[in-house]
Write a protein that holds these residues in place. Structure first.
Motif, PDB file in Angstrom:
ATOM      1  N   ARG A 196       0.832  -1.202   0.000  1.00 27.97           N
ATOM      2  CA  ARG A 196       0.000   0.000   0.000  1.00 27.97           C
ATOM      3  C   ARG A 196       0.868   1.254   0.000  1.00 27.97           C
ATOM      4  NH1 ARG A 196      -4.251  -2.377   4.450  1.00 27.97           N
ATOM      5  NH2 ARG A 196      -5.787  -3.238   2.980  1.00 27.97           N
ATOM      6  N   SER A 197       1.953   1.216   0.762  1.00 24.58           N
ATOM      7  CA  SER A 197       2.870   2.357   0.769  1.00 24.58           C
ATOM      8  C   SER A 197       3.521   2.542  -0.592  1.00 24.58           C
ATOM      9  CB  SER A 197       3.949   2.153   1.842  1.00 24.58           C
ATOM     10  OG  SER A 197       3.395   2.154   3.134  1.00 24.58           O
ATOM     11  N   MET A 198       3.838   1.446  -1.255  1.00 22.23           N
ATOM     12  CA  MET A 198       4.440   1.534  -2.587  1.00 22.23           C
ATOM     13  C   MET A 198       3.455   2.125  -3.588  1.00 22.23           C
ATOM     14  SD  MET A 198       6.413  -2.112  -2.786  1.00 22.23           S
ATOM     15  CE  MET A 198       7.334  -2.749  -1.372  1.00 22.23           C
ATOM     16  N   ILE A 199       2.212   1.706  -3.506  1.00 26.13           N
ATOM     17  CA  ILE A 199       1.188   2.262  -4.395  1.00 26.13           C
ATOM     18  C   ILE A 199       1.087   3.766  -4.177  1.00 26.13           C
ATOM     19  CG2 ILE A 199      -1.299   2.375  -4.854  1.00 26.13           C
ATOM     20  CD1 ILE A 199      -0.193  -0.057  -6.094  1.00 26.13           C
ATOM     21  N   ALA A 200       1.074   4.191  -2.923  1.00 28.95           N
ATOM     22  CA  ALA A 200       0.969   5.618  -2.614  1.00 28.95           C
ATOM     23  C   ALA A 200       2.158   6.389  -3.159  1.00 28.95           C
ATOM     24  CB  ALA A 200       0.854   5.820  -1.101  1.00 28.95           C
ATOM     25  N   LEU A 201       3.341   5.772  -3.141  1.00 31.58           N
ATOM     26  CA  LEU A 201       4.536   6.432  -3.648  1.00 31.58           C
ATOM     27  C   LEU A 201       4.475   6.645  -5.152  1.00 31.58           C
ATOM     28  CD1 LEU A 201       7.500   7.401  -3.337  1.00 31.58           C
ATOM     29  CD2 LEU A 201       8.192   5.025  -3.621  1.00 31.58           C
ATOM     30  N   MET A 202       3.959   5.659  -5.893  1.00 27.67           N
ATOM     31  CA  MET A 202       4.045   5.703  -7.349  1.00 27.67           C
ATOM     32  C   MET A 202       2.748   6.131  -8.035  1.00 27.67           C
ATOM     33  SD  MET A 202       7.147   4.856  -7.563  1.00 27.67           S
ATOM     34  CE  MET A 202       7.160   4.978  -9.343  1.00 27.67           C
ATOM     35  N   ASP A 203       1.644   6.150  -7.319  1.00 25.97           N
ATOM     36  CA  ASP A 203       0.332   6.471  -7.905  1.00 25.97           C
ATOM     37  C   ASP A 203       0.270   7.951  -8.288  1.00 25.97           C
ATOM     38  OD1 ASP A 203      -2.294   6.608  -8.634  1.00 25.97           O
ATOM     39  OD2 ASP A 203      -3.090   6.428  -6.602  1.00 25.97           O
ATOM     40  N   THR A 204       0.270   8.249  -9.585  1.00 24.92           N
ATOM     41  CA  THR A 204       0.351   9.635 -10.037  1.00 24.92           C
ATOM     42  C   THR A 204      -0.998  10.327 -10.183  1.00 24.92           C
ATOM     43  OG1 THR A 204       0.377   8.911 -12.359  1.00 24.92           O
ATOM     44  CG2 THR A 204       2.509   9.209 -11.274  1.00 24.92           C
ATOM     45  N   GLY A 243      -3.956   9.361  -8.192  1.00 28.27           N
ATOM     46  CA  GLY A 243      -4.841   9.160  -7.049  1.00 28.27           C
ATOM     47  C   GLY A 243      -5.876   8.081  -7.268  1.00 28.27           C
ATOM     48  N   SER A 244      -5.623   7.152  -8.187  1.00 27.38           N
ATOM     49  CA  SER A 244      -6.595   6.097  -8.479  1.00 27.38           C
ATOM     50  C   SER A 244      -6.452   4.907  -7.546  1.00 27.38           C
ATOM     51  CB  SER A 244      -6.424   5.621  -9.928  1.00 27.38           C
ATOM     52  OG  SER A 244      -5.156   5.013 -10.110  1.00 27.38           O
ATOM     53  N   GLY A 245      -5.375   4.856  -6.762  1.00 22.57           N
ATOM     54  CA  GLY A 245      -5.132   3.704  -5.907  1.00 22.57           C
ATOM     55  C   GLY A 245      -4.535   2.538  -6.661  1.00 22.57           C
ATOM     56  N   LYS A 246      -4.089   2.781  -7.907  1.00 21.52           N
ATOM     57  CA  LYS A 246      -3.484   1.748  -8.734  1.00 21.52           C
ATOM     58  C   LYS A 246      -2.257   2.317  -9.439  1.00 21.52           C
ATOM     59  CE  LYS A 246      -7.818  -0.699  -9.776  1.00 21.52           C
ATOM     60  NZ  LYS A 246      -8.672  -1.224 -10.874  1.00 21.52           N
ATOM     61  N   ILE A 247      -1.415   1.432  -9.946  1.00 15.95           N
ATOM     62  CA  ILE A 247      -0.273   1.861 -10.757  1.00 15.95           C
ATOM     63  C   ILE A 247      -0.264   1.081 -12.056  1.00 15.95           C
ATOM     64  CG2 ILE A 247       1.123   2.550  -8.774  1.00 15.95           C
ATOM     65  CD1 ILE A 247       2.654  -0.071  -9.021  1.00 15.95           C
ATOM     66  N   ASN A 248       0.251   1.706 -13.116  1.00 20.90           N
ATOM     67  CA  ASN A 248       0.350   1.033 -14.403  1.00 20.90           C
ATOM     68  C   ASN A 248       1.724   0.373 -14.531  1.00 20.90           C
ATOM     69  OD1 ASN A 248       2.236   3.011 -15.181  1.00 20.90           O
ATOM     70  ND2 ASN A 248       0.625   4.319 -16.025  1.00 20.90           N
ATOM     71  N   PHE A 249       1.987  -0.200 -15.693  1.00 19.16           N
ATOM     72  CA  PHE A 249       3.217  -0.976 -15.844  1.00 19.16           C
ATOM     73  C   PHE A 249       4.464  -0.103 -15.765  1.00 19.16           C
ATOM     74  CE2 PHE A 249       6.568  -2.885 -18.487  1.00 19.16           C
ATOM     75  CZ  PHE A 249       6.787  -4.047 -17.755  1.00 19.16           C
ATOM     76  N   ASP A 250       4.426   1.086 -16.381  1.00 13.27           N
ATOM     77  CA  ASP A 250       5.598   1.963 -16.343  1.00 13.27           C
ATOM     78  C   ASP A 250       5.904   2.413 -14.917  1.00 13.27           C
ATOM     79  OD1 ASP A 250       6.112   1.826 -19.031  1.00 13.27           O
ATOM     80  OD2 ASP A 250       4.861   3.551 -19.528  1.00 13.27           O
ATOM     81  N   GLU A 251       4.862   2.689 -14.146  1.00 14.52           N
ATOM     82  CA  GLU A 251       5.058   3.066 -12.748  1.00 14.52           C
ATOM     83  C   GLU A 251       5.608   1.880 -11.945  1.00 14.52           C
ATOM     84  OE1 GLU A 251       1.471   6.382 -12.440  1.00 14.52           O
ATOM     85  OE2 GLU A 251       1.060   4.259 -12.097  1.00 14.52           O
ATOM     86  N   PHE A 252       5.108   0.690 -12.254  1.00  9.82           N
ATOM     87  CA  PHE A 252       5.613  -0.501 -11.582  1.00  9.82           C
ATOM     88  C   PHE A 252       7.072  -0.746 -11.912  1.00  9.82           C
ATOM     89  CE2 PHE A 252       6.616  -5.034 -12.083  1.00  9.82           C
ATOM     90  CZ  PHE A 252       6.558  -5.428 -10.758  1.00  9.82           C
ATOM     91  N   ARG A 253       7.431  -0.558 -13.176  1.00  9.20           N
ATOM     92  CA  ARG A 253       8.829  -0.770 -13.576  1.00  9.20           C
ATOM     93  C   ARG A 253       9.747   0.226 -12.875  1.00  9.20           C
ATOM     94  NH1 ARG A 253       9.416  -1.113 -19.707  1.00  9.20           N
ATOM     95  NH2 ARG A 253       8.521   0.958 -19.519  1.00  9.20           N
TER      96      ARG A 253
END
Length: 272
Positions: free
Chosen positions: A149-157, A159-169
Motif C-alpha cells: 500500500r505504501s508503494m502504491i501511494a509512492l508511485m500512484d500519479t 490518485g486512483s489507488g493503482k499503478i500502471n506498468f511503467d510506474e511498476f517498472r
C-alpha cells in the motif's frame, strides 16, 4: 547504578566523543564538560538531514501541494484531471525496447492486471512476491500488504489507488537498488540486518539523517532483537523516499522550511 568519572588534559586538536554501553541498543546518560582557554566549537555528528535528489516524477503524496495552485474554475480543473489521466494511459502504452527481465515482468503484470493494465496493492503484492521468490539468494517471506500500500501511494500519479506498468517498472528499479544495499549488509544471509548496519544502509541509499531519526527508524521497523527484515527495510525506504519528495515539492524556495494547513497535512500523511 554505576558511575565512572575521568579527567583528561588534552593538547589542542579535534576530538570525537563516542559514548557506549555494555550491551547494544541500551540507553545511557553522560555529561561532558570542556574547559578551554579560548572559545571552542562543538556539534553533534550526523546532524544534517538531506537526500540525493531523485529523477523528476510526480507522486500522489505531492497532491496536497497542488491545492495551493487550484483555480476557482472547477471545469478547468476537471478537464486538467482528465487530460492527466489520458496522458498516463498513453504513457503506459508507449512501446520501448525491453530486456528479458522486463518481458518477464510484463507477462506477470498482464496476467494479474487484466485488460486495464493497472494493479492495486493486493495485486502488486502478488507480482512482487512472484518475482522475489526467484531470487534464491535473498531470504525473505515476501512483502506484506501494508508495504505494498505504501508503494502504491509512492508511485500512484493520479490518485486512483493503482499503478500502471511503467510506474511498476520504475518502482521495481528502486526496489532492486535497495535490494543490493540490503544484501551488502546481510552478510550472514539471515534475511535481516541489525540497527547499526541500517544506519550505513540508509547512507548508501542516498539518505542522510540525524541520530533522532535513526532511533525512530529502529523503533518503527526493527523487531524485539533490533533486527530489520527485508520487507521492513523496503517499506522504510519507500516511506523515506516519499517523504523527501513531498517535502521538496512544498519547499519551493529551497530554504528547508514548509508551511501546511490541516488539509494538506492530512493528505500528505494519510496516503503516504
Amino acid at each position: 547504578m554505576r558511575e565512572i568519572s575521568e579527567r583528561f588534559r588534552l593538547p589542542p586538536s579535534e576530538y570525537v566523543v563516542i559514548p557506549s554501553t555494555y550491551e547494544p541498543h541500551q540507553e545511557g546518560e553522560f555529561i561532558l564538560r570542556v574547559f578551554s582557554e579560548k572559545r571552542s566549537l562543538s556539534e553533534e555528528v550526523e546532524n544534517m538531514i538531506e537526500a540525493d535528489r531523485p529523477s523528476p516524477i510526480i507522486f500522489v503524496s505531492d497532491r496536497a501541494n497542488s491545492n495551493k495552485e487550484l483555480t476557482t474554475d472547477e471545469d478547468a480543473g476537471k478537464d486538467g484531471d482528465k487530460t492527466h489521466r489520458d496522458e498516463k494511459k498513453r504513457h503506459s502504452a508507449k512501446a520501448r525496447e525491453e530486456n528479458e527481465e522486463e518481458k518477464q515482468f510484463r507477462n506477470i503484470f498482464q496476467q494479474i492486471a487484466g485488460d486495464d493494465m493497472e494493479i492495486n496493492a493486493e495485486e502488486l503484492r502478488n507480482v512482487l512476491n512472484n518475482v522475489v521468490k526467484k531470487h534464491k539468494d535473498l531470504k525473505t517471506e515476501g512483502f506484506e500488504l501494508e508495504s505494498c500500500r505504501s508503494m502504491i501511494a509512492l508511485m500512484d500519479t493520479d490518485g486512483s489507488g493503482k499503478i500502471n506498468f511503467d510506474e511498476f517498472r520504475h518502482l521495481w528499479d528502486k526496489i532492486k537498488s535497495w535490494q543490493k544495499v540490503f544484501k551488502r549488509y546481510d552478510t550472514d544471509h539471515s534475511g535481516t540486518i541489525n540497527s547499526y548496519e541500517m544506519r550505513n544502509a540508509v547512507k548508501d541509499a542516498g539518505f542522510r539523517l540525524n541520530n533522532q531519526l535513526y532511533d525512530i527508524i529502529t523503533m518503527r521497523y526493527a523487531d524485539k532483537n533490533m533486527n530489520i527484515d527485508f520487507d521492513s527495510f523496503i517499506c522504510c525506504f519507500v516511506r523515506l523516499d516519499a517523504m523527501f519528495r513531498a517535502f521538496h515539492a512544498f519547499d519551493k524556495d529551497g530554504d528547508g522550511i514548509i508551511k501546511l494547513n490541516v488539509l494538506e497535512w492530512l493528505q500528505l500523511t494519510m496516503y503516504a
